[in-house]
Motif scaffolding. Structure first.
Motif, PDB file in Angstrom:
ATOM      1  N   PHE A  73       6.020   0.215  -5.451  1.00 22.15           N
ATOM      2  CA  PHE A  73       4.966  -0.789  -5.544  1.00 22.15           C
ATOM      3  C   PHE A  73       3.806  -0.399  -4.636  1.00 22.15           C
ATOM      4  O   PHE A  73       3.981   0.269  -3.615  1.00 22.15           O
ATOM      5  CB  PHE A  73       5.484  -2.193  -5.196  1.00 22.15           C
ATOM      6  N   ILE A  74       2.601  -0.803  -5.065  1.00 29.38           N
ATOM      7  CA  ILE A  74       1.384  -0.494  -4.321  1.00 29.38           C
ATOM      8  C   ILE A  74       1.027  -1.675  -3.427  1.00 29.38           C
ATOM      9  O   ILE A  74       0.835  -2.793  -3.910  1.00 29.38           O
ATOM     10  CB  ILE A  74       0.215  -0.182  -5.275  1.00 29.38           C
ATOM     11  N   ARG A  75       0.940  -1.426  -2.136  1.00 30.09           N
ATOM     12  CA  ARG A  75       0.592  -2.476  -1.195  1.00 30.09           C
ATOM     13  C   ARG A  75      -0.920  -2.620  -1.081  1.00 30.09           C
ATOM     14  O   ARG A  75      -1.672  -1.685  -1.351  1.00 30.09           O
ATOM     15  CB  ARG A  75       1.227  -2.178   0.167  1.00 30.09           C
ATOM     16  N   ARG A  76      -1.362  -3.815  -0.690  1.00 31.22           N
ATOM     17  CA  ARG A  76      -2.788  -4.101  -0.558  1.00 31.22           C
ATOM     18  C   ARG A  76      -3.392  -3.244   0.559  1.00 31.22           C
ATOM     19  O   ARG A  76      -2.775  -3.035   1.598  1.00 31.22           O
ATOM     20  CB  ARG A  76      -2.983  -5.593  -0.227  1.00 31.22           C
ATOM     21  N   PRO A  77      -4.627  -2.705   0.366  1.00 30.60           N
ATOM     22  CA  PRO A  77      -5.276  -1.945   1.433  1.00 30.60           C
ATOM     23  C   PRO A  77      -5.362  -2.748   2.734  1.00 30.60           C
ATOM     24  O   PRO A  77      -5.564  -3.956   2.720  1.00 30.60           O
ATOM     25  CB  PRO A  77      -6.670  -1.673   0.867  1.00 30.60           C
ATOM     26  N   ALA A  78      -5.170  -2.034   3.830  1.00 30.70           N
ATOM     27  CA  ALA A  78      -5.252  -2.648   5.159  1.00 30.70           C
ATOM     28  C   ALA A  78      -6.155  -1.790   6.032  1.00 30.70           C
ATOM     29  O   ALA A  78      -6.549  -0.686   5.639  1.00 30.70           O
ATOM     30  CB  ALA A  78      -3.857  -2.761   5.778  1.00 30.70           C
ATOM     31  N   THR A  79      -6.495  -2.269   7.186  1.00 31.62           N
ATOM     32  CA  THR A  79      -7.367  -1.527   8.089  1.00 31.62           C
ATOM     33  C   THR A  79      -6.796  -0.138   8.362  1.00 31.62           C
ATOM     34  O   THR A  79      -5.656   0.007   8.802  1.00 31.62           O
ATOM     35  CB  THR A  79      -7.533  -2.284   9.409  1.00 31.62           C
ATOM     36  N   GLY A 139      -4.772   3.307   0.734  1.00 26.33           N
ATOM     37  CA  GLY A 139      -3.733   3.455  -0.275  1.00 26.33           C
ATOM     38  C   GLY A 139      -2.352   3.479   0.345  1.00 26.33           C
ATOM     39  O   GLY A 139      -2.126   4.156   1.362  1.00 26.33           O
ATOM     40  N   TYR A 140      -1.394   2.753  -0.258  1.00 27.75           N
ATOM     41  CA  TYR A 140      -0.038   2.723   0.299  1.00 27.75           C
ATOM     42  C   TYR A 140       0.934   2.357  -0.829  1.00 27.75           C
ATOM     43  O   TYR A 140       0.891   1.262  -1.376  1.00 27.75           O
ATOM     44  CB  TYR A 140       0.058   1.698   1.425  1.00 27.75           C
ATOM     45  N   ILE A 141       1.799   3.306  -1.196  1.00 29.11           N
ATOM     46  CA  ILE A 141       2.874   3.071  -2.153  1.00 29.11           C
ATOM     47  C   ILE A 141       4.199   3.136  -1.419  1.00 29.11           C
ATOM     48  O   ILE A 141       4.466   4.101  -0.698  1.00 29.11           O
ATOM     49  CB  ILE A 141       2.858   4.108  -3.292  1.00 29.11           C
ATOM     50  N   GLN A 142       5.025   2.125  -1.571  1.00 29.26           N
ATOM     51  CA  GLN A 142       6.353   2.109  -0.971  1.00 29.26           C
ATOM     52  C   GLN A 142       7.389   2.377  -2.054  1.00 29.26           C
ATOM     53  O   GLN A 142       7.327   1.811  -3.149  1.00 29.26           O
ATOM     54  CB  GLN A 142       6.627   0.769  -0.293  1.00 29.26           C
ATOM     55  N   ILE A 143       8.348   3.266  -1.761  1.00 28.36           N
ATOM     56  CA  ILE A 143       9.401   3.652  -2.693  1.00 28.36           C
ATOM     57  C   ILE A 143      10.729   3.148  -2.139  1.00 28.36           C
ATOM     58  O   ILE A 143      11.087   3.460  -0.997  1.00 28.36           O
ATOM     59  CB  ILE A 143       9.454   5.184  -2.866  1.00 28.36           C
ATOM     60  N   ILE A 165      -0.055  -7.306  -2.580  1.00 26.53           N
ATOM     61  CA  ILE A 165       0.204  -6.170  -3.467  1.00 26.53           C
ATOM     62  C   ILE A 165      -1.089  -5.744  -4.150  1.00 26.53           C
ATOM     63  O   ILE A 165      -1.805  -6.558  -4.725  1.00 26.53           O
ATOM     64  CB  ILE A 165       1.254  -6.536  -4.538  1.00 26.53           C
ATOM     65  N   GLY A 166      -1.389  -4.445  -4.104  1.00 27.50           N
ATOM     66  CA  GLY A 166      -2.410  -3.845  -4.942  1.00 27.50           C
ATOM     67  C   GLY A 166      -3.846  -4.101  -4.544  1.00 27.50           C
ATOM     68  O   GLY A 166      -4.189  -5.122  -3.954  1.00 27.50           O
ATOM     69  N   GLN A 167      -4.697  -3.150  -4.896  1.00 23.69           N
ATOM     70  CA  GLN A 167      -6.130  -3.299  -4.743  1.00 23.69           C
ATOM     71  C   GLN A 167      -6.646  -4.289  -5.787  1.00 23.69           C
ATOM     72  O   GLN A 167      -6.335  -4.184  -6.965  1.00 23.69           O
ATOM     73  CB  GLN A 167      -6.830  -1.944  -4.909  1.00 23.69           C
ATOM     74  N   THR A 168      -7.422  -5.274  -5.373  1.00 16.41           N
ATOM     75  CA  THR A 168      -7.983  -6.248  -6.303  1.00 16.41           C
ATOM     76  C   THR A 168      -8.774  -5.538  -7.396  1.00 16.41           C
ATOM     77  O   THR A 168      -9.590  -4.667  -7.120  1.00 16.41           O
ATOM     78  CB  THR A 168      -8.900  -7.233  -5.561  1.00 16.41           C
TER      79      THR A 168
END
Length: 608
Positions: A147-153, A157-161, A123-126
């Motif tokens: 919630f904001i998911r951790r950045p991936a390749t 940015g990624y928010i899931q609703i 979860i989230g950018q450090t």
């Protein structure tokens, strides 16, 4: 000056009065705080004449609610003239987008003696701070979260609703927000309903976004999407900082409790310099047309003599309507203090500063605020939770801010390693248990939840979390009240290998499962639960010969409703409900089924 200015001044009178003490949470007394020496050098109020704009905004609401289109168009034109230099339209060239493949993904738990796993992953950018999740109860009786998911390749940015239609037992994805170039920092959501139809509920998401992982130059983005995933709009900046600055800590606000199609909503955030993170202003963005454009205003309480961090806002109905913004005020050489900046809901640079701490001996960190949105004619209860010298405390006002309590105990004095606090409320304060508070100890092993009334927040539910809670992200709480029974709802993030990972839900009075059994139902029936006595789960079977509305509720021995297991339409057939009573005490209970054509009640015994 007009009567609006007089009312505005009267609403910010800061006279403390003596009030009744409550043994549960600590003594209350007549008390006035004067602030620090440096603050005394600056005025605590800045009053601006907004009476004409306020009148037009109120008339616009009436035109919208009554369907007077011609009057509505005329009033919008006049308001645009007032706000012409403050209106911003989202930049369609700089947009975030939903990930279509995420729609309809379901998370179904296999248990409910344990916490529900809403999302499995980091979860989230450090370094993006502690507001990476949010939870709201909608007017439609459903729970919503983002919630904001951790950045991936390939995806910075990624928010899931997500939403739950069964009180948190299971969750489905509504939609998402994604970007390959922007990092997402903090998130705040609203749930509004323009008409009396649950599927028309609109989820409004505000979030900080930046091309830089350290969030320099961050702006505030906005997305609107219906609860069924349709009508996704937005995805670009609605508020942007001045050159060399960044916008952080969005806090969504709305007057939707009192309106339907005439709802106004917006966001409060803080503006800080990129170089040294000094406060530049508080920024408010507001829309009167459901997000087509936003009008903004900057409020400066003598920054950068001090800096206000973690602003969190609540709407207060009154004369006039206003916003209360709680902040952690940091000084150069003094301990952080709690302040509330009150400003009219009709946008203005005017404000009043509530000085809610007394100087430099104690330190106050990471506030959370709620205002119970009860009937518009009733006095408003405002409650602020805060960490005072590493202990969870709260302060409240039962008269909309005219007088405040002294600090009350949210946690025990011995629990002196608190990392985060959270506070929320149900809109109906005429019944009991309408405020929910929570705090997390810094080790992350324990989250404590209390629900009650200000001055007596009720029983401590100790360590409601099954898994270790992240010390880098705050939990969030809500009062879940779909059928008149108030229940506590908690969303928190886990801690895996020192990373904030996974999103978990826990709540009171949850059904373990509802399943269909084989066979044809020839008539209505309600069977005896099995096993009985039970601890802590039991199965309740019933049959309905036709598709119909079904209510299945649990009552204690004196007739108080303690759980609503089913409240909606069900298909014909034989059904089984697995009820988990782990949050109830031992005793005799009754379960009752009601349909338009059938009612039956049976007794069951819980033995722990």
């Amino acid at each position: 000056m007009t009567k609006y200015i007089t009312l505005f001044l009267l609403s910010f009178v800061f006279t403390f009065i003596s009030v009744t003490s409550f043994a549960q949470d600590g003594q209350m007394k007549s008390q006035e705080y004067t602030g620090t020496e440096i603050e005394k050098q600056f005025p605590s109020s800045n009053i601006i004449d907004i009476s004409e704009i306020a009148r037009l905004e109120n008339e616009l609401k009436e035109a919208i609610e009554t369907g007077n289109q011609n009057r509505e168009n005329l009033l919008r034109t006049r308001l645009n003239e007032f706000y012409k230099d403050q209106i911003s339209k989202p930049n369609s060239d700089d947009r975030d987008y939903p990930l279509e493949e995420s729609k309809g993904a379901f998370f179904q738990p296999e248990w409910l003696d344990n916490d529900v796993l809403v999302y499995n992953g980091d979860i989230g950018q450090t370094g993006s701070d502690h507001r990476r999740i949010d939870l709201k109860t909608g007017e439609d009786g459903r729970l919503y979260a983002a919630f904001i998911r951790r950045p991936a390749t390939g995806l910075n940015g990624y928010i899931q609703i997500v939403k739950s239609t069964d009180g948190g037992q299971s969750w489905s994805t509504v939609s998402s927000i994604s970007s390959s170039t922007r990092y997402f920092g903090q998130v705040s959501i609203l749930v509004e309903n323009r008409i009396s139809n649950p599927d028309s509920s609109t989820i409004l998401v505000f979030y900080s976004r930046s091309e830089n992982s350290n969030f320099d130059n961050a702006n505030i983005g906005f997305v609107s999407v219906r609860s069924d995933g349709a009508n996704w709009t937005g995805g670009s900046a609605i508020l942007s900082p001045a050159a060399g600055n960044k916008l952080l800590y969005p806090s969504a606000v709305s007057d939707g409790q009192y309106w339907t199609s005439a709802t106004y909503f917006g966001v409060v955030c803080g503006e800080y310099s990129n170089s040294d993170s000094k406060s530049q202003s508080l920024v408010i963005g507001k829309t009167i047309n459901w997000g087509s454009n936003f009008t903004s205003v900057n409020i400066s309480d003598n920054y950068p003599n001090w800096s206000d961090f973690f602003p969190v806002a609540a709407f207060k109905k009154g004369s006039p309507d206003s916003l209360y913004i709680a902040v952690e005020r940091r000084f150069t050489s003094l301990k952080s203090q709690l302040r509330v900046i009150a400003t009219p809901w009709t946008l203005s640079t005017g404000f009043h500063r509530y000085t809610l701490t007394t100087g430099t001996d104690n330190e106050y960190l990471k506030p959370s605020i709620t205002i119970a949105q009860n009937s518009g004619s009733l006095p408003k209860t405002a409650v602020i939770a805060v960490i005072e010298n590493n202990v969870a405390r709260y302060i409240y006002s039962n008269d909309g801010g005219n007088s405040w309590s002294s600090y009350n105990a949210l946690g025990l004095a011995s629990e002196n390693n608190i990392k985060f606090v959270a506070i929320s409320s149900d809109s109906n304060s005429t019944s009991s248990d309408y405020v929910i508070g929570a705090y997390q100890m810094s080790g992350g092993d324990t989250i404590v939840v209390r629900r009650g009334r200000p001055g007596n927040l009720g029983t401590r539910n100790y360590q409601v979390n099954q898994f270790a809670s992240s010390i880098f992200n705050a939990p969030v709480v809500a009062v879940y009240n779909p059928s008149g029974t108030k229940s506590s709802a908690l969303l928190y993030t886990g801690l895996v290998s020192n990373y904030t990972s996974n999103v978990y839900f826990d709540g009171e009075h949850l059904v373990s499962s509802v399943s269909e059994l084989p066979g044809v139902a020839a008539d209505y029936s309600l069977e005896q639960n099995y096993p009985n006595p039970f601890n802590p789960s039991t199965a309740i079977r019933f049959s309905i010969p036709e598709q119909t509305n079904v209510s299945l509720k649990i009552f204690n021995s004196i007739g108080q409703e303690v759980a609503a297991l089913i409240n909606g339409e069900m298909t014909a057939g034989n059904h089984e409900v697995n009820f988990n009573a782990s949050k109830l005490s031992s005793g005799i209970y009754f379960y009752r089924i009601e349909t338009p054509a059938f009612t039956s009640t049976k007794k069951m015994i819980l033995i722990k």
